[in-house]
Design an enzyme around this catalytic site. Structure first.
Site, PDB file in Angstrom:
ATOM      1  N   ASP A 214       0.843  -1.201   0.089  1.00 48.66           N
ATOM      2  CA  ASP A 214      -0.087   0.079  -0.087  1.00 48.66           C
ATOM      3  C   ASP A 214       0.879   1.102  -0.171  1.00 48.66           C
ATOM      4  O   ASP A 214       1.831   1.386   0.668  1.00 48.66           O
ATOM      5  CB  ASP A 214      -0.817   0.013   1.309  1.00 48.66           C
ATOM      6  CG  ASP A 214      -2.028   0.860   1.303  1.00 48.66           C
ATOM      7  OD1 ASP A 214      -2.720   0.869   0.381  1.00 48.66           O
ATOM      8  OD2 ASP A 214      -1.906   1.740   2.064  1.00 48.66           O
ATOM      9  N   GLU A 273      13.523 -14.008   0.577  1.00 49.01           N
ATOM     10  CA  GLU A 273      13.902 -15.049   1.455  1.00 49.01           C
ATOM     11  C   GLU A 273      12.752 -16.307   1.180  1.00 49.01           C
ATOM     12  O   GLU A 273      13.026 -17.434   1.561  1.00 49.01           O
ATOM     13  CB  GLU A 273      13.811 -14.903   2.980  1.00 49.01           C
ATOM     14  CG  GLU A 273      14.819 -13.923   3.432  1.00 49.01           C
ATOM     15  CD  GLU A 273      14.399 -13.132   4.804  1.00 49.01           C
ATOM     16  OE1 GLU A 273      13.655 -13.743   5.741  1.00 49.01           O
ATOM     17  OE2 GLU A 273      15.354 -12.355   5.237  1.00 49.01           O
TER      18      GLU A 273
END
Ligand code: NOJ
Ligand code: CA
Length: 558
Positions: A214, A273
């Site tokens: 956002d 990751e």
């Protein structure tokens, strides 16, 4: 023959990730499907819709909309706990089930990440405002009054009024770029970063396939808090204003600070990751060269910066072509674009363009060289539904008299039953009223009609899935016609497949010369698939057509 083809060799070099081939579907959770009969869409309702989204419609990834703990003043973009599910929407178990059921169907789940602000009900903010010495004080942006008194600077909120809210107890102002109930986090505080990066690990570790960030361009502000300059007369952008206050200045110090890219690279490093996950950045409309910086200086930023500039381009062939060519030209090596023509904050496509051109827009959305992002209900040609003030949910408008976004966000019409199948609740308990024409515009009724919006979207999605040229091919823009507003045409080419796309953007027939003859794969008019057309292509009023070029006629040089 080919005019002004974009330099998009990089498209071919962008490597292979699932989201290159995907079509993303934006589901606005409270409006999508109610699973427990309380009148508000929820995660159970989304799980119940997966077969529709996957096998019936044919999209690949769902962007969910926020579902975290929230007082719901901004439909969940006001988070009071980042690592729990708002009970209105379900539980952590429901989220786990969503991941499991989606993955079982080959669908990916992209969740919202809302790093710029929390709710004022978040315990971090409650602590932060409790005293000047509280260890969380610097988790938010607190400032003394200006030397002569009053707000620290002139920054205006998207929701209207100043971004500064006075706190009596501690005698300082806090900053809120949106509602006063949405205080901005201070990303210059190290603990905020570590904690918010761990929020990502929480959800990606639970199986989310990506995040939509956002207001990614707002994370860092000018550390000197300099005043924004006033906007020149006539600067208003009709698509960009929730509130006229906001448009009264040029927002050069409260957003898009260069330091933002360093934060986004940290976010990306965490996302990396979890191999195979994607980052979509919500960034406001800006010049394409600034937009391109969101990919990161070493492609270590966002995978898919959102192209709001395109959403704000008037529906005219020359202007759209200009913006699209600029988009492709500014894209860095290894970059890959996403395209959207509508979202939950903007006027519905079929209202902005009318039904006939909304079909043309569908063809454009699903045939450009980019990952398309489609708003729920646009596949039905859903239009804006006026919402009486007493039923409005968009607190931005209710709090400060801005423009309400509720008409875009009315419930998904599933069938001709009560509440269009959205919910079993009483009508007055619905999150928002159902569109007045839902008896004609709903999933069930459109599935039985081969000429419906939904049938067209399904055909287009299947065509895109089957065509390597449409999914991965290069794009070259074609000359169009001499009339500047009428035809946008382009060629999509992969090593084994070539398609011509011609979009007539006006309500009058026209003709355009295309590079070769071919057979119609899809048309938005009654023209049958398989018809031979071109190289002089006659287009009906409001007709969009995709043409398959047979192998022997392909232009290998494009
Ligand atoms: C952008 C979201 O799309 C919008 O709906 C929301 O109101 C603001 N960010 C604030 O979070
Ligand atoms: Ca519900």
């Amino acid at each position: 023959m080919i005019g002004g083809s974009a330099n998009n060799a990089q498209l071919a070099d962008a490597g292979a990730a699932w989201w290159h081939d995907a079509v993303i579907y934006e589901c606005h959770l409270p409006s999508f499907r109610d699973g427990n009969g309380d009148g508000i869409g929820d995660l159970d309702g989304l799980v119940a819709s997966l077969d529709y989204l996957g096998s019936t419609l044919g999209i690949d990834a769902i962007w969910t909309g926020p579902f975290y703990r929230s007082p719901l003043l901004d439909q969940g973009f006001d988070v009071s706990d980042y690592t729990d599910v708002e009970p209105t929407f379900g539980t952590l178990d429901t989220f786990d089930r969503l991941i499991c059921e989606a993955h079982a169907r080959g669908l990916r789940i992209i969740i919202d990440y809302i790093p710029n602000h929390t709710s004022d009900q978040h315990p971090w903010f409650v602590e932060s405002r409790s005293s000047l010495m509280n260890p969380k004080r610097h988790w938010y942006v607190w400032r003394d009054p200006a030397p002569g008194g009053g707000v620290p600077n002139n920054w205006m909120s998207e929701a209207g009024g100043s971004v500064w809210e006075w706190d009596d107890q501690t005698g300082q102002y806090y900053l809120h770029s949106h509602l006063k109930e949405q205080p901005d986090l201070n990303w210059r505080t190290a603990d905020v970063r570590t904690t918010m990066l761990d929020v990502l690990r929480f959800w990606l570790g639970r199986g989310a396939d990506g995040i939509r960030i956002d207001v990614a361009h707002m994370l860092m502000k000018d550390p000197g808090f300099r005043d924004n300059p006033s906007a020149p007369e006539g600067n208003d952008n009709m698509f960009d204003l929730q509130h006229p206050d906001f448009g009264s200045q040029l927002h050069i110090h409260d957003r898009r600070h260069p330091d933002t890219h360093e934060v986004l690279a940290q976010i990306r490093a965490v996302v990396d990751e979890y191999p195979g996950t994607v980052t979509i950045a919500e960034i406001e409309a800006m010049p394409w060269e600034d937009w391109a910086r969101y990919y990161g200086s070493a492609m270590d930023g966002m995978h898919l910066p959102f192209p709001f500039r395109l959403l704000e381009t008037p529906w005219r062939a020359d202007l759209l072509r200009f913006e699209l060519e600029a988009l492709y030209e500014s894209m860095p090596d290894g970059g890959w674009p996403t395209i959207a023509l509508g979202n939950h904050d903007r006027v519905r496509l079929a209202t902005r363009l009318g039904a006939a051109q909304a079909r043309v827009a569908a063809v454009m959305l699903l045939t450009l060289a980019a990952t398309p992002c489609l708003l729920y209900g646009d596949e039905l040609g859903l239009i804006e539904q006026a919402v009486p003030i007493a039923r409005q949910r968009d607190y931005f408008a209710r709090a400060t008299g801005g423009v309400t976004r509720d008409p875009t966000r009315t419930p998904m019409p599933w069938n001709g039953g009560p509440n269009a199948g959205f919910s079993t609740a009483g009508e007055s308990d619905l999150w928002l009223p159902v569109a007045h024409n839902a008896d004609d515009v709903n999933v069930d009724v459109q599935l039985t009609n081969p000429a419906s919006f939904l049938s067209m979207y399904r055909d287009l999605l299947r065509l895109r899935t089957a065509s390597s040229a449409l999914r991965r091919g290069k794009i070259a823009f074609l000359p169009g016609t001499s009339s500047r507003d009428s035809v946008l045409a382009y060629l999509r080419t992969s090593p084994i497949d070539q398609k011509i796309v011609a979009l007539n953007l006006v309500d009058a027939p026209t003709a355009v010369r295309v590079p070769s003859a071919g057979t119609v794969a899809i048309s938005t008019t009654a023209r049958g698939a398989g018809e031979t057309v071109g190289p002089v292509l006659r287009l009906a009023a409001n007709e969009a057509v995709v043409i398959d070029v047979p192998k022997e006629l392909r232009h290998e040089d494009h």
